[in-house]
Design an enzyme around this catalytic site. Structure first.
Site, PDB file in Angstrom:
ATOM      1  CB  SER A 165      -0.962  -0.042   1.194  1.00 31.33           C
ATOM      2  OG  SER A 165      -1.978   0.918   1.068  1.00 31.33           O
TER       3      SER A 165
ATOM      4  CD  GLU B 107      -4.899  -4.339  -4.155  1.00 29.01           C
ATOM      5  OE1 GLU B 107      -5.133  -3.739  -3.093  1.00 29.01           O
ATOM      6  OE2 GLU B 107      -3.832  -4.934  -4.377  1.00 29.01           O
TER       7      GLU B 107
ATOM      8  CG  HIS C  21      -5.563  -2.391  -0.036  1.00 27.54           C
ATOM      9  ND1 HIS C  21      -4.570  -2.296  -0.975  1.00 27.54           N
ATOM     10  CD2 HIS C  21      -5.234  -1.503   0.934  1.00 27.54           C
ATOM     11  CE1 HIS C  21      -3.693  -1.390  -0.600  1.00 27.54           C
ATOM     12  NE2 HIS C  21      -4.070  -0.905   0.570  1.00 27.54           N
TER      13      HIS C  21
END
Length: 547
Positions: free
Chosen positions: A206, A340, A456
């Site tokens: 991330s 995601e 995610h």
């Protein structure tokens, strides 16, 4: 200099109650006392809370970090240093921490290996406002089954790390410059822990992955690492850079009681503000013609003012740097999870009205260049493709997740891979993480069980031993963990992540190979090809030669 003495155990491993012995090393700044931890799962040495830069206090607030100071005697390195003051999003609580937060942790199989070990430096994520390198979430045990050294660290976050006024006092990107300082410390000191300073892999997820990609572009990071892994993020993703940094700085000043147009007055005011005023900031939306979901990330990486008399991290927009080929020529792994967009979907349908606005589904980078007519056309085409020509309604969560998966993550990750492969001779490896077991904590936390895909940051639970959350570890997930970590360690060792379970073929623009990471791993070509081609045409980058 390395010695060991027996001592009573004062802390426990996160997997079991281990035997612990003290052990010492000597780095450039002085001697450190760490702990040798032994249990049934892994035996390793842990040195925690090592200062890698001078505390960024007083006049050093918002500035680039300075070299660490020496100490006398033996420094205790058996506990983590303070975290950066923050709202801990993972545990949903404020953590006072300390501005004196620039500390790192080193975990090694042995201080005296037959030959120097590959080094893996983890850069934590957290949208640039939350997180740390502490072992309650980034427990090293899975990596310590392998012959590698793992380094984790803290860096400045939110206002302290990413405020930018655009002058010498507050030039921006302090948090990224902290990361550079940590990498410099590793380069100079990792050999005393048994590590190879010439075989360093940086990796992150991330915001941490976006940070890794910035290091691939910044001259400031040159020569400090040899390989890189970006999980679920690159600097091309619009959430990874702030184009309203100066406006946010003046908004913050007004929020705290100073309404001014003078950059120097603002800098002085914020340098002297109580640190508690600089955490968990809420600011009104920037008044722009087209609002974006990612404008909610208030402080993050910025394009620095090239006229300031400081060392700059970047002075050009990330897309410009990528398109001009400013890459470190090193092997890289890039990848994403299959869902995601759940990270944005968690706000749906609360953000439905925003998404109904014309242009709301168009990437910010395009909005800055398209005419109004082109913008409307792009908006229509995107909605037609992802919503199947239906008007967006509150029951279309899956469609929104699919859109945001590609728009805010996948397309630009693959785009970064294409350009890196195009401009360098170094191998690029691409993956798609699809595994779902009891360790997919984030998806469950977001209550997204009805949505297809892997959320995610769910992949983090297969790399690290997480103890601050209730995350099961069963035979169902152990196979995935073992395989996943082994591939990462293989890449760190020799630049090729293949293992006995799969030959992982490199990605090129003409041969788009991906590894699907699940209970079984398979190498396939042209993953999500139809979706990617849609975005390439929209960005006018289907043919890099003709761009």
């Amino acid at each position: 200099m390395k010695t060991e003495i027996s001592t009573p155990a004062t802390e426990v491993s996160s997997l079991a109650r281990p035997s612990i012995r003290m052990t010492t090393v000597e780095v450039e700044q002085g001697k450190l006392k760490g702990a040798r931890i032994g249990d049934s799962e892994a035996d390793y040495v842990a040195f925690k809370g090592i200062p890698y830069a001078r505390p960024p206090l007083g006049i050093l607030r918002f500035k680039a970090p300075e070299p660490p100071q020496d100490w006398e005697g033996v420094r205790d390195a058996t506990a983590h240093g303070p975290v950066c003051p923050q709202y801990n999003d993972r545990l949903q609580r404020l953590e006072a921490g300390s501005e004196d937060c620039l500390y790192l942790n080193v975990y090694s199989k042995t201080l005296t290996p037959p030959q120097p070990l590959p080094v893996m430096v983890w850069i934590h994520g957290g949208a640039f406002y939350t997180g740390s390198g502490n072992s309650d979430f980034y427990g090293p045990e899975f990596f310590m089954k392998h012959d590698v050294i793992l380094v984790t660290f803290n860096y400045r976050l939110e206002v302290l790390g990413f405020l930018c006024v655009g002058n010498e006092d507050v030039p921006g990107n302090a948090g990224l410059k902290d990361q550079v300082a940590a990498l410099k410390w590793v380069k100079r000191n990792i050999s005393v822990f048994g590590g190879d300073p010439n075989n360093v892999t940086i990796f992150g997820c991330s915001a941490g992955a976006a940070s890794v990609s910035y290091h691939l572009l910044s001259k400031m990071s040159g020569g400090l690492f040899n390989k890189a892994i970006c999980q679920s993020g690159v600097c091309l993703n619009e959430w990874s850079y702030n184009i309203y940094a100066r406006e946010r700085a003046f908004q913050l000043g007004k929020l705290l009681g100073l309404e001014t147009e003078d950059p120097q007055a603002l800098s002085t005011f914020l340098k002297n503000a109580p640190v508690s005023d600089l955490v968990n900031i809420k600011l009104p939306p920037i008044e722009t013609k087209h609002k974006d979901l990612t404008d909610s990330i208030l402080f993050g990486p910025v394009v620095e003012n090239a006229e300031t008399d400081v060392e700059h991290f970047i002075t050009k927009p990330p897309p410009e740097l990528v398109r001009s080929g400013c890459f470190a020529k090193v092997p890289i792994i890039l990848g994403f999870t299959s869902g995601e967009g759940m990270e944005l979907g968690k706000h749906f349908p609360a953000n439905l009205n925003l998404l109904l606005n014309t242009g709301a589904v168009v990437p910010r980078e395009l909005k800055l260049t398209l005419t109004e007519q082109q913008l409307r056309h792009a908006d229509i085409e995107i909605r037609k493709y992802y919503f199947k020509e239906k008007p967006l309604t509150a029951d279309m969560l899956q469609e929104v997740v699919n859109l945001e998966t590609d728009r805010l993550f996948v397309y630009n990750i693959i785009r970064f891979a294409r350009y890196h492969s195009y401009f360098t001779s170094s191998p690029v490896y691409m993956y798609k993480f699809t595994a779902e077991t009891e360790r997919n904590y984030v998806k469950k936390f977001y209550k997204m069980d009805s949505i297809s895909g892997c959320c995610h940051a769910d992949d983090l639970y297969y790399l690290f031993n997480v103890t601050c959350q209730d995350v099961p570890l069963t035979s169902n997930s152990q196979q995935i963990i073992d395989n996943f970590v082994q591939m990462w360690c293989n890449f760190a060792a020799n630049g090729n992540p293949s293992n006995a379970n799969a030959v992982w073929k490199p990605f090129t623009d003409s041969q788009r190979n991906f590894l699907i990471i699940d209970r079984e791993v398979t190498c396939v070509a042209n993953v999500d090809d139809e979706n990617i081609k849609f975005w390439e045409n929209l960005y006018n980058e289907a043919d890099l030669e003709a761009r």
